[in-house]
Design a protein around this motif. Structure first.
Motif, PDB file in Angstrom:
ATOM      1  N   THR A 243       0.800  -1.254   0.000  1.00 21.58           N
ATOM      2  CA  THR A 243       0.000   0.000   0.000  1.00 21.58           C
ATOM      3  C   THR A 243       0.823   1.291   0.000  1.00 21.58           C
ATOM      4  N   CYS A 244       2.134   1.215  -0.201  1.00 23.15           N
ATOM      5  CA  CYS A 244       2.947   2.440  -0.229  1.00 23.15           C
ATOM      6  C   CYS A 244       2.432   3.377  -1.331  1.00 23.15           C
ATOM      7  N   LEU A 245       2.027   2.780  -2.466  1.00 21.38           N
ATOM      8  CA  LEU A 245       1.681   3.602  -3.624  1.00 21.38           C
ATOM      9  C   LEU A 245       0.313   4.274  -3.491  1.00 21.38           C
ATOM     10  N   THR A 246      -0.416   3.947  -2.417  1.00 24.40           N
ATOM     11  CA  THR A 246      -1.649   4.725  -2.191  1.00 24.40           C
ATOM     12  C   THR A 246      -1.294   6.119  -1.675  1.00 24.40           C
ATOM     13  N   CYS A 247      -0.126   6.269  -1.060  1.00 25.12           N
ATOM     14  CA  CYS A 247       0.285   7.578  -0.529  1.00 25.12           C
ATOM     15  C   CYS A 247       1.490   8.174  -1.260  1.00 25.12           C
ATOM     16  N   HIS A 248       2.240   7.345  -1.981  1.00 17.93           N
ATOM     17  CA  HIS A 248       3.470   7.815  -2.629  1.00 17.93           C
ATOM     18  C   HIS A 248       3.449   7.509  -4.118  1.00 17.93           C
ATOM     19  N   ASN A 249       4.093   8.398  -4.878  1.00 21.30           N
ATOM     20  CA  ASN A 249       4.371   8.150  -6.292  1.00 21.30           C
ATOM     21  C   ASN A 249       5.855   8.444  -6.458  1.00 21.30           C
ATOM     22  N   ARG A 265      16.766  14.530  -1.052  1.00 20.49           N
ATOM     23  CA  ARG A 265      17.114  15.109   0.248  1.00 20.49           C
ATOM     24  C   ARG A 265      18.271  14.350   0.895  1.00 20.49           C
ATOM     25  N   TYR A 266      18.309  13.021   0.701  1.00 21.62           N
ATOM     26  CA  TYR A 266      19.330  12.213   1.373  1.00 21.62           C
ATOM     27  C   TYR A 266      20.512  11.875   0.471  1.00 21.62           C
ATOM     28  N   LYS A 267      20.657  12.577  -0.632  1.00 17.89           N
ATOM     29  CA  LYS A 267      21.663  12.134  -1.612  1.00 17.89           C
ATOM     30  C   LYS A 267      23.089  12.166  -1.064  1.00 17.89           C
ATOM     31  N   SER A 278      13.878   3.231   9.170  1.00 15.96           N
ATOM     32  CA  SER A 278      13.235   3.498  10.448  1.00 15.96           C
ATOM     33  C   SER A 278      11.845   4.110  10.233  1.00 15.96           C
ATOM     34  N   GLN A 279      11.732   5.020   9.262  1.00 17.29           N
ATOM     35  CA  GLN A 279      10.426   5.629   8.981  1.00 17.29           C
ATOM     36  C   GLN A 279       9.428   4.571   8.480  1.00 17.29           C
ATOM     37  N   ILE A 280       9.913   3.662   7.643  1.00 15.66           N
ATOM     38  CA  ILE A 280       9.002   2.644   7.109  1.00 15.66           C
ATOM     39  C   ILE A 280       8.530   1.732   8.244  1.00 15.66           C
ATOM     40  N   GLY A 284       6.144   8.102  11.123  1.00 15.50           N
ATOM     41  CA  GLY A 284       6.709   9.354  11.613  1.00 15.50           C
ATOM     42  C   GLY A 284       6.026  10.533  10.975  1.00 15.50           C
ATOM     43  N   THR A 285       6.380  11.715  11.475  1.00 14.70           N
ATOM     44  CA  THR A 285       5.815  12.933  10.920  1.00 14.70           C
ATOM     45  C   THR A 285       6.806  14.063  11.131  1.00 14.70           C
ATOM     46  N   GLY A 286       6.596  15.174  10.442  1.00 11.20           N
ATOM     47  CA  GLY A 286       7.401  16.360  10.693  1.00 11.20           C
ATOM     48  C   GLY A 286       8.595  16.517   9.779  1.00 11.20           C
ATOM     49  N   ARG A 287       8.984  15.463   9.078  1.00 10.58           N
ATOM     50  CA  ARG A 287      10.117  15.646   8.162  1.00 10.58           C
ATOM     51  C   ARG A 287       9.665  16.277   6.855  1.00 10.58           C
ATOM     52  N   TRP A 288       8.440  16.047   6.476  1.00 17.28           N
ATOM     53  CA  TRP A 288       7.940  16.529   5.180  1.00 17.28           C
ATOM     54  C   TRP A 288       6.709  17.400   5.328  1.00 17.28           C
ATOM     55  N   GLY A 289       6.173  17.476   6.491  1.00 15.66           N
ATOM     56  CA  GLY A 289       4.954  18.250   6.708  1.00 15.66           C
ATOM     57  C   GLY A 289       4.291  17.739   7.962  1.00 15.66           C
ATOM     58  N   THR A 290       3.005  17.954   8.069  1.00 15.90           N
ATOM     59  CA  THR A 290       2.323  17.594   9.319  1.00 15.90           C
ATOM     60  C   THR A 290       1.537  16.295   9.185  1.00 15.90           C
ATOM     61  N   VAL A 291       1.428  15.771   7.955  1.00 22.27           N
ATOM     62  CA  VAL A 291       0.691  14.510   7.783  1.00 22.27           C
ATOM     63  C   VAL A 291       1.589  13.369   8.251  1.00 22.27           C
ATOM     64  N   PRO A 292       1.098  12.511   9.146  1.00 18.78           N
ATOM     65  CA  PRO A 292       1.953  11.412   9.604  1.00 18.78           C
ATOM     66  C   PRO A 292       1.952  10.234   8.635  1.00 18.78           C
ATOM     67  N   MET A 293       3.070   9.501   8.625  1.00 19.27           N
ATOM     68  CA  MET A 293       3.086   8.212   7.944  1.00 19.27           C
ATOM     69  C   MET A 293       2.852   7.142   9.002  1.00 19.27           C
ATOM     70  N   PRO A 294       1.932   6.206   8.751  1.00 16.41           N
ATOM     71  CA  PRO A 294       1.664   5.172   9.763  1.00 16.41           C
ATOM     72  C   PRO A 294       2.836   4.202   9.879  1.00 16.41           C
ATOM     73  N   PRO A 295       3.041   3.592  11.052  1.00 16.17           N
ATOM     74  CA  PRO A 295       4.093   2.569  11.167  1.00 16.17           C
ATOM     75  C   PRO A 295       3.691   1.329  10.371  1.00 16.17           C
ATOM     76  N   LEU A 296       4.622   0.778   9.589  1.00 13.30           N
ATOM     77  CA  LEU A 296       4.275  -0.359   8.736  1.00 13.30           C
ATOM     78  C   LEU A 296       5.130  -1.587   9.050  1.00 13.30           C
ATOM     79  N   GLY A 297       5.937  -1.475  10.119  1.00 17.70           N
ATOM     80  CA  GLY A 297       6.835  -2.571  10.488  1.00 17.70           C
ATOM     81  C   GLY A 297       6.111  -3.884  10.736  1.00 17.70           C
TER      82      GLY A 297
HETATM   83  C1  HEC Z   1      -1.158   6.558   4.676  1.00 16.10           C
HETATM   84  C2  HEC Z   1      -0.176   7.152   3.794  1.00 16.10           C
HETATM   85  C3  HEC Z   1       1.183   6.511   3.670  1.00 16.10           C
HETATM   86  C4  HEC Z   1       1.498   5.186   3.401  1.00 16.10           C
HETATM   87  C5  HEC Z   1       0.540   4.014   3.214  1.00 16.10           C
HETATM   88  C6  HEC Z   1       2.929   5.128   3.282  1.00 16.10           C
HETATM   89  N1  HEC Z   1       3.480   6.360   3.497  1.00 16.10           N
HETATM   90 FE1  HEC Z   1       5.441   6.810   3.463  1.00 16.10          FE
HETATM   91  N2  HEC Z   1       5.032   8.716   4.041  1.00 16.10           N
HETATM   92  C7  HEC Z   1       3.759   9.229   4.219  1.00 16.10           C
HETATM   93  C8  HEC Z   1       3.854  10.580   4.715  1.00 16.10           C
HETATM   94  C9  HEC Z   1       2.705  11.520   5.013  1.00 16.10           C
HETATM   95  C10 HEC Z   1       5.234  10.861   4.823  1.00 16.10           C
HETATM   96  C11 HEC Z   1       5.896  12.141   5.355  1.00 16.10           C
HETATM   97  C12 HEC Z   1       6.079  12.017   6.873  1.00 16.10           C
HETATM   98  C13 HEC Z   1       6.882  13.145   7.465  1.00 16.10           C
HETATM   99  O1  HEC Z   1       6.621  14.299   7.188  1.00 16.10           O
HETATM  100  O2  HEC Z   1       7.828  12.827   8.214  1.00 16.10           O
HETATM  101  C14 HEC Z   1       5.942   9.658   4.386  1.00 16.10           C
HETATM  102  C15 HEC Z   1       7.331   9.544   4.327  1.00 16.10           C
HETATM  103  C16 HEC Z   1       7.994   8.447   3.811  1.00 16.10           C
HETATM  104  C17 HEC Z   1       9.419   8.356   3.664  1.00 16.10           C
HETATM  105  C18 HEC Z   1      10.418   9.463   3.993  1.00 16.10           C
HETATM  106  C19 HEC Z   1      11.142   9.151   5.255  1.00 16.10           C
HETATM  107  C20 HEC Z   1      12.177  10.180   5.639  1.00 16.10           C
HETATM  108  O3  HEC Z   1      13.044   9.792   6.419  1.00 16.10           O
HETATM  109  O4  HEC Z   1      12.183  11.324   5.156  1.00 16.10           O
HETATM  110  C21 HEC Z   1       9.682   7.120   3.118  1.00 16.10           C
HETATM  111  C22 HEC Z   1      11.043   6.548   2.771  1.00 16.10           C
HETATM  112  C23 HEC Z   1       8.425   6.444   2.981  1.00 16.10           C
HETATM  113  N3  HEC Z   1       7.418   7.267   3.406  1.00 16.10           N
HETATM  114  C24 HEC Z   1       8.286   5.166   2.482  1.00 16.10           C
HETATM  115  C25 HEC Z   1       7.098   4.459   2.478  1.00 16.10           C
HETATM  116  C26 HEC Z   1       7.000   3.048   2.143  1.00 16.10           C
HETATM  117  C27 HEC Z   1       8.133   2.199   1.638  1.00 16.10           C
HETATM  118  C28 HEC Z   1       5.671   2.716   2.304  1.00 16.10           C
HETATM  119  C29 HEC Z   1       5.049   1.358   2.124  1.00 16.10           C
HETATM  120  C30 HEC Z   1       5.683   0.266   2.853  1.00 16.10           C
HETATM  121  C31 HEC Z   1       4.971   3.917   2.734  1.00 16.10           C
HETATM  122  N4  HEC Z   1       5.871   4.932   2.835  1.00 16.10           N
HETATM  123  C32 HEC Z   1       3.625   3.971   2.987  1.00 16.10           C
HETATM  124  C33 HEC Z   1       2.576   8.578   3.983  1.00 16.10           C
HETATM  125  C34 HEC Z   1       2.443   7.226   3.739  1.00 16.10           C
END
Ligand code: HEC
Length: 323
Positions: A243-249, A265-267, A278-280, A284-297
């Motif tokens: 489901t990463c691609l539901t939030c990322h392109n 950013r990390y080049k 660690s983010q995956i 986490g939140t705050g690195r790119w804006g205020t929307v959080p990314m859910p923990p997927l571990g």
């Molecule tokens: C529900 C939406 C959502 C899903 C699903 C999601 N992400 Fe994210 N992701 C985000 C958001 C929002 C951020 C920015 C968070 C922030 O500002 O720190 C982010 C940030 C990231 C980052 C940047 C981390 C950093 O250190 O700057 C990576 C890498 C990433 N996602 C990978 C993934 C991967 C891989 C998956 C699937 C396994 C995934 N994401 C699924 C919303 C999502």
């Protein structure tokens, strides 16, 4: 504002159009005004002789708009870029490093200049200092045509087009800031890279190199704009599955940042991989804006997280090659 000088003529308003036209021409001829001809990229390319690569018109000042597909800083800090209509043939443009800040791949730009000899002898639009303006970022510029090594014996059919050199191994070691050899299918192609790559480790995995074919000293090379692993498809399938691609392109910001932006950013960060992993795992939140990314571990196995993290960071080559 120089380009708009004709329009800013103080004799407008009440004068008949025809008379204004002749006054403008008179002033241009007298050297009072400079005239810039707004043109389409195919029109400007018409002014280049396909046989010799030389320009037939080096006096008209053209203003063109298009999307940057490739860009590299060459020796002497000259920047060579290709600007194209979506899916079309690109116009080579050259700029000083100071004028090239906006010439990043996927930027839609407007710029002005005259045709002249580019860095490799063939015609390029030499950009007027200060004339580049940004219209939009993150524009798609069309699919890349997959090509094998053998195609580059004569790549004239794809001159100026965005192509993909598939399934090659890059000469091992460090980038030396000019060219390197890509081997595949029993042959070799020279890949030309930005001097900004100097000193970085060359990727060891089999890669696809995206960019624009260019002819240098009678031989076809690829001006590189993007390098991705050949097994990127596997990673992309995993990203869809988890489901990463539901939030990322990879290329555009959605709910989450684009993978290209994350990798840029990390080049230069040696700790990039652990940070991203660690983010995956923990979210986490705050690195790119205020929307959080859910923990997927809990949902994504560690081995898959590693494949995803490495794939995402491969997009750093976009930024490095365009430096
Ligand atoms: C529900 C939406 C959502 C899903 C699903 C999601 N992400 Fe994210 N992701 C985000 C958001 C929002 C951020 C920015 C968070 C922030 O500002 O720190 C982010 C940030 C990231 C980052 C940047 C981390 C950093 O250190 O700057 C990576 C890498 C990433 N996602 C990978 C993934 C991967 C891989 C998956 C699937 C396994 C995934 N994401 C699924 C919303 C999502």
């Amino acid at each position: 504002m120089r380009q708009n000088a004709t329009r800013a003529l103080p004799v407008g308003g009440y004068l008949p159009v025809r008379m204004r036209h002749w006054i403008s021409i008179g002033l241009v001829a007298a050297g009072v005004l400079r005239s810039v001809h707004a043109a389409s990229i195919p029109d400007v390319l018409q002014k280049v002789d396909p046989a010799t690569g030389k320009a037939s018109d080096t006096t008209t000042e053209f203003s063109v708009s298009g999307i940057v597909s490739a860009r590299a800083t060459l020796a002497g800090d000259v920047v060579l870029a290709f600007v194209q209509p979506p899916g079309g043939v690109g116009l080579p443009v050259v700029a000083s490093k100071a004028d090239a800040a906006l010439l990043a791949p996927r930027n839609e730009v407007t710029l002005a200049g005259k045709l002249g000899d580019g860095p490799f002898g063939w015609a390029a639009l030499k950009i007027n200092s200060g004339s580049v303006t940004l219209q939009a970022t993150n524009k798609a510029f069309g699919a890349s045509e997959p090509r094998g090594v053998a195609f580059f014996k004569d790549a004239s059919a794809s001159e100026g087009r965005y192509v993909q050199l598939t399934n090659v191994t890059l000469a091992a070691g460090k980038f030396s800031g000019g060219t390197l050899q890509a081997t595949g299918d029993g042959g070799e192609v020279t890949v030309r890279v930005s001097t900004a790559t100097t000193g970085r480790d060359v990727p060891t995995a089999k890669v696809n190199v995206f960019g624009v074919p260019v002819k240098v000293d009678g031989k076809w090379e690829l001006l590189a704009a993007r390098i991705l692993p050949v097994d990127g498809r596997t990673a992309q399938t995993l990203a869809a599955k988890h489901t990463c691609l539901t939030c990322h392109n990879p290329d555009t910001k959605m709910v989450g940042p684009s993978y290209r932006d994350i990798a840029a950013r990390y080049k230069d960060d040696a700790e990039a991989l652990p940070k991203v992993l660690s983010q995956i795992e923990r979210g986490g939140t705050g690195r790119w804006g205020t929307v959080p990314m859910p923990p997927l571990g809990a949902k994504v196995p560690e081995a898959d997280r590693k494949v995803l993290g490495e794939w995402i960071l491969f997009y750093r080559w976009d930024a490095v090659l365009a430096d």
